[in-house]
Design a protein around this motif. Sequence first.
Motif, PDB file in Angstrom:
ATOM      1  N   ALA A  38       0.861  -1.260  -0.059  1.00  0.00           N
ATOM      2  CA  ALA A  38      -0.054   0.002  -0.157  1.00  0.00           C
ATOM      3  C   ALA A  38       0.788   1.054   0.198  1.00  0.00           C
ATOM      4  N   ARG A  39       0.332   2.218  -0.944  1.00  0.00           N
ATOM      5  CA  ARG A  39       1.093   3.522  -0.791  1.00  0.00           C
ATOM      6  C   ARG A  39       0.497   4.679   0.094  1.00  0.00           C
ATOM      7  N   HIS A  40      -0.629   4.375   0.404  1.00  0.00           N
ATOM      8  CA  HIS A  40      -1.700   5.533   0.916  1.00  0.00           C
ATOM      9  C   HIS A  40      -2.471   4.730   2.102  1.00  0.00           C
ATOM     10  N   PRO A  65      -7.204   8.341  -1.280  1.00  0.00           N
ATOM     11  CA  PRO A  65      -6.076   8.374  -0.569  1.00  0.00           C
ATOM     12  C   PRO A  65      -6.064   9.546   0.561  1.00  0.00           C
ATOM     13  N   SER A  67      -3.824  11.274   1.404  1.00  0.00           N
ATOM     14  CA  SER A  67      -2.692  11.963   1.199  1.00  0.00           C
ATOM     15  C   SER A  67      -3.048  13.088   0.596  1.00  0.00           C
ATOM     16  N   GLU A  96      -5.605   2.889  -2.158  1.00  0.00           N
ATOM     17  CA  GLU A  96      -4.226   2.752  -1.338  1.00  0.00           C
ATOM     18  C   GLU A  96      -3.270   2.695  -2.295  1.00  0.00           C
ATOM     19  N   GLN A  97      -3.541   2.679  -3.628  1.00  0.00           N
ATOM     20  CA  GLN A  97      -2.380   2.525  -4.821  1.00  0.00           C
ATOM     21  C   GLN A  97      -2.429   4.043  -5.384  1.00  0.00           C
ATOM     22  N   GLY A  98      -3.145   4.901  -4.995  1.00  0.00           N
ATOM     23  CA  GLY A  98      -3.109   6.526  -5.511  1.00  0.00           C
ATOM     24  C   GLY A  98      -4.347   6.753  -6.336  1.00  0.00           C
ATOM     25  N   ARG A 332      -2.313   2.816 -14.178  1.00  0.00           N
ATOM     26  CA  ARG A 332      -1.139   3.818 -13.647  1.00  0.00           C
ATOM     27  C   ARG A 332      -0.482   4.366 -14.881  1.00  0.00           C
ATOM     28  N   ASP A 338       3.049   6.757 -15.810  1.00  0.00           N
ATOM     29  CA  ASP A 338       4.013   5.786 -14.906  1.00  0.00           C
ATOM     30  C   ASP A 338       3.879   4.324 -15.675  1.00  0.00           C
TER      31      ASP A 338
END
Length: 567
Positions: A38-40, A65, A67, A96-98, A332, A338
């Motif tokens: 998870a990123r966020h 997210p 964030s 959670e991946q943005g 993404r 990306d």
Amino acid sequence: MTSAAHDAASRPAWTPPKGKPPLSARILRATWRGLPAARHAVGREPGLEVPAADGSPLLTDHYFPRSPGDFPTLLVLSPYGRGVPWSPMYGVLFAEQGFHVVLQSCRGTGGSGGRFDLWRNEAADGHATVAWLREQPWFDGRLGTVGPSYLGYVQWALALDPPPELKAMAVQMGLHDPYDLFHADGVPRLENALAVGVGMTYQHQGTAAFARATLRLQRRLRAITGARPLRSGHLTTLAQEVPWLEDVLTHPDAEDPYWRGASTADAAERLTVPTSLVTGWHDTLADQTFAQYDRLRRAGCRTALLVGPWTHTSALQRGWPEVFTESLGWLRAQLCDDPSGLRSAPVRVHMGGANTWRELDDWPSSPAATTSWFPTTERHLTRQPPTGSAPVASFVHDPADPTPSLGGPLLSRTAGPRDNAALERRKDVVTFTGPALAEPVEILGPVSARLSVVTDTGHADVFARLCDVDAKGRSTNVCDGTARVRTTGRTPAAVTVPMSSTAHRFAAGHRIRWQISGGAHPRFARNPGTGEPALEATELSPVRITLHTDSVLLLPGTWPEVPADTP
């Protein structure tokens, strides 16, 4: 100031609410392995009311997210509710991946207003939701869609007239042609239709209601599918009237006006939105995925294809780490610029019989030649074409004791590859088996059969299956298909049976087997043998089916010469 920066500056400030994902989603998320970290942290706004095209409220949960910064938005429209498994699989994992994730219940389901009407409102309601998104302070103009099955249909419906914000699609085990979901060449896909009826009727009501209905279907399946007339049988399963289910089953003709506007195939023929497609070799919607892939490629649309060793449901279970990672990398790349999650080749397929993966530039990998295999009276398969047309095998299909279905592309837990030994011992099943292979042989592409048959009643179905027979004699299904036969007198009728596509390696010492019968019940509704519609028939008549030597099994690719030994 860039356009994106200007848009961000002009949007009103948004203060994220403090809500958390539901406990059930967090618990299930904690059990998964093999997923990206998870990123966020994730927040949630539940129960938002989005106006549908007719003003009906569409209940919507917004995951995001926790964030600072701008994030693209994913639209997930579902007739199956917004709880488990959709909340953790799409709401939590993608947030959670943005990504902002808008998880919405289709009209008439999951608490949304209006009446659910299979396929008829999805395009208009999708556009209404995009219009609502434009007014949200957190929406930055970057939109993608993602989801499986009917959640794929709503993506194609939106893509018929894609809004300018739509920059990416990820269609997993997706539907675009409802007719093909319920019928194959006019033969009702009975077991899958009942499973779809249960899913559409009960899954949005919660896990417990859906589980009870599924168990009820399993317990009563034999009685329901053996009812005469058949059209009354599903009512004992669903315990409530479902008009659209009876409608789809009682309109077996693809040209019937009832089906007008149902298919969204046209979307792929002119689409420019980059699209990722995922399916499994035993997914009941695999052929629809391959058809859309072909349309997208011919349209010049940027496209990726992943085909795994999965059924329709197992792709979202044991295949989920692969499916999620594939879709995440695609979204993404298109929405966040990306490309790190993209593979080097646009196509990745799992090779059955070898348990390996293969990356390809296209599907099929080339405009493949086909190798013809012909049946003999000794029940062998040979590469030697016959000199004429003569009877090669004959069997009786009795609809009162129909040939049972076994494995293959179903929506039940019995789907997938199975040992066909017991099935092939039946008198109403004939097999033709090739010689042992001296070296491995791979086939990648569509499989089909052309049958030359005579029936004594004039009315029958034929079911054809490709099997891989190992050195111990175990016969495992690879792919199959069915078709309807109409004959007059003793003149053979020619019928083509599409048997789906595959990527499969036959190992050295293995044999190919061609299995033929008069049906696969209850996967397909039995043909009554009388000419009456399958759902209306009250009388059943056994039918003798005679196969002629000019029938042929067509396998993709060029095969090496094989020894002339007999099986």
